[in-house]
Design an enzyme around this catalytic site. Structure first.
Site, mmCIF file in Angstrom:
data_model
loop_
_atom_site.group_PDB
_atom_site.id
_atom_site.type_symbol
_atom_site.label_atom_id
_atom_site.label_comp_id
_atom_site.label_asym_id
_atom_site.label_seq_id
_atom_site.Cartn_x
_atom_site.Cartn_y
_atom_site.Cartn_z
ATOM 1 N N PRO A 54 -53.592 -16.136 26.012
ATOM 2 C CG PRO A 54 -52.817 -16.659 28.135
ATOM 3 C CD PRO A 54 -52.942 -17.221 26.763
ATOM 4 C CG MET A 55 -53.114 -11.916 23.898
ATOM 5 S SD MET A 55 -53.486 -11.525 22.170
ATOM 6 C CE MET A 55 -55.212 -11.971 22.078
ATOM 7 C CD GLU A 79 -53.259 -12.623 35.527
ATOM 8 O OE1 GLU A 79 -52.710 -13.245 36.446
ATOM 9 O OE2 GLU A 79 -52.794 -11.569 35.036
ATOM 10 C CD GLN A 122 -53.467 -16.812 31.774
ATOM 11 O OE1 GLN A 122 -53.475 -15.601 31.688
ATOM 12 N NE2 GLN A 122 -52.497 -17.561 31.268
ATOM 13 C CB CYS A 151 -48.588 -12.292 34.248
ATOM 14 S SG CYS A 151 -48.868 -10.518 34.029
ATOM 15 N N GLY A 250 -44.504 -17.492 22.367
ATOM 16 C CA GLY A 250 -43.453 -16.491 22.328
ATOM 17 C C GLY A 250 -42.791 -16.328 20.973
ATOM 18 N N GLY A 251 -43.315 -17.006 19.935
ATOM 19 C CA GLY A 251 -42.645 -16.975 18.650
ATOM 20 C C GLY A 251 -43.144 -15.947 17.668
#
Length: 489
Positions: A54-55, A79, A122, A151, A250-251
């Protein structure tokens, strides 16, 4: 008496401490014993998957479809807050093959058959009942529901949602249990790690006890951003603490540039799946097993999908700006959004000064479909980009021409209905005149320009000059888009 009072106070304090310990124990037992999901957790849906994360303002329809085209197994929406979603109206657009959830005058969520069994919505929420009401509205059009507990933005802090609920684990559990027990689709959530690894592990065990199908973990603290190294060891500890699939996130900054990097990050974190955000924005073909594509090819595919579904050009240009910023040196990037945002039609986008940089001029424009012909003769709409510089607004504006013509022909004055598109802060206008409605569907930056644009639609339909400079007679046939009721997002 003094000694007895002190002893009495100490005994009371010890009793309170023991009662608090008992309450904590009872809550843990409640989490374990009272969890009875309506459907068994469908954890296998989230095993061995590469996922579009999700962005904010980027995980919309064209981006999701592009990720699926390049090989993503699942895609998450950006979101969507339950407070807005519960007020949406579900409509179908058979011409474009879309299902729209419309709130006010903009589409809060759009989906289509191509992603129906692969899209997870989401949701941002802090109210169990409100979350359930919103989720029930969309559950038949998505694969699953994900609750955002990750978030860290100021908006999340203001609304007390996202990562700001992680310090309220009881509410987190209530929301998830409410959804799991009452929905027919899988429920998941996404979190960030806490400063204390023990607190993190205690939290994820409580989350698992609610019956969720998977757990997304962004390996950073709430106060950390993507310039901080991802906490691989914390993600790995979580995967060992729970039995449900853990989706590592997160990578992108350190590890992920190709599909093989995604697999490497999955192995490094010991997770079952990986979701990708920043690397997917930079080049969505990161999901391709055969290697990434040149960025101009990715942008061409992106714009083509947007054109196919008549996606909001305002949103598209914002998303293109984000992609450009991650791929080109600053000297090639427009100093502001204005250069791309001046494009008010897809034809202008293909011919803008950055079309050669992005190779947009190679995109074949979408033909106008037969279904776009007018159905209601009393509703006249045009996709009209109104350029103020082409008109003399002060002395011979389209609005003054129309008002003068109505007065001379003893017609009632036109009535102007201003429509504000809240998501983009722009306006369109409908004119009610002589039993008809005239609508310029291209949004304008202020109300006055929106009125002038709709006046041009009306004047052209009546076969009258509209006041355009170096135009002796603008009484040419207009290209109406008929019942073009899709509001720009």
């Amino acid at each position: 008496m003094g000694f007895l009072n002190v002893l009495h106070i100490k005994l009371r304090q010890q009793t309170v401490v023991k009662l608090q310990a008992c309450i904590r124990l009872l809550k843990k037992l409640e989490d374990i014993c009272l969890s009875s999901p309506l459907q068994p957790a469908q954890s296998n849906l989230y095993e061995g998957k590469v996922i579009l994360a999700p962005m904010v303002k980027l995980g919309r329809l064209p981006m999701r479809l592009l990720a699926l085209k390049y090989g993503a197994d699942l895609v998450y929406t950006d979101e969507i807050f339950s407070q807005q979603l519960k007020h949406c109206t579900r409509t179908k657009d058979d011409r474009l093959g879309l299902v729209n959830f419309t709130c006010g005058d903009f589409h809060l969520f759009q989906t289509c058959a191509a992603e129906r069994k692969k899209v997870i919505l989401q949701m941002g929420t802090n109210d169990p009942d409100e979350a359930l009401e919103a989720a029930k509205l969309v559950q038949n059009d998505v694969l699953g529901i994900d609750v955002n507990f990750g978030c860290p933005t100021p908006n999340a802090e203001l609304s007390q949602t996202g990562a700001f609920l992680l310090n309220r684990p009881d509410l987190v559990v209530q929301i998830l249990r409410k959804l799991v027990n009452n929905l027919s689709v899988p429920v998941t959530c996404k979190i960030r790690v806490l400063p204390d690894i023990k607190e993190t592990l205690e939290l994820v065990r409580r989350i698992e006890s609610t019956g969720v199908s998977a757990l997304g973990v962004h390996g950073r603290l709430r106060v950390e951003r993507r310039n901080v190294a991802v906490r691989v060891n914390e993600i790995k500890a979580i995967t060992e603490a729970v039995s449900i699939p853990v989706i590592a996130n997160g990578g992108s900054l350190e590890y992920i540039n190709t599909f093989d990097d995604i697999i490497h990050f999955r192995e490094k974190t010991n997770s079952l799946s990986v979701m990708v955000a920043q690397s997917a924005i930079k080049n969505t073909s990161v999901f391709r097993k055969n290697g990434v594509l040149p960025i101009h090819k990715v942008i061409q595919d992106y714009v083509t999908l947007a054109m196919q579904y008549e996606y909001s050009l305002i949103c598209l240009t914002h998303e293109l700006q984000e992609i450009i910023a991650r791929n080109f040196k600053p000297k090639y990037i427009p100093p502001t959004y204005e250069n791309l945002h001046r494009c008010e039609t897809y034809a202008e986008l293909r011919c803008c000064r950055y079309s050669k940089l992005l190779q947009l001029d190679e995109i074949t424009p979408k033909p106008i479909l037969e279904e776009q012909k007018p159905v209601d003769e009393n509703y006249i709409a045009m996709n009209l980009p109104f350029k103020r510089g082409n008109y003399t607004i002060k002395s011979n504006s389209p609005k003054s021409i129309l008002m003068t013509w109505a007065m001379q022909n003893k017609q009632p004055n036109p009535k102007f209905e201003i429509i504000r598109h809240n998501m983009i802060g722009r306006y369109t206008c409908k004119i009610h005149f002589d039993g008809k409605i005239y609508h310029a569907v291209t949004s304008q930056r202020d109300k006055r320009l929106a009125e002038h644009a709709s006046c041009v639609v009306c004047l052209r339909h009546l076969g009258l000059p509209d006041g355009k400079k170096s135009q002796e007679d603008s009484s040419y046939p207009h290209e109406s888009l008929g019942n073009y009721r899709r509001a720009e997002m």
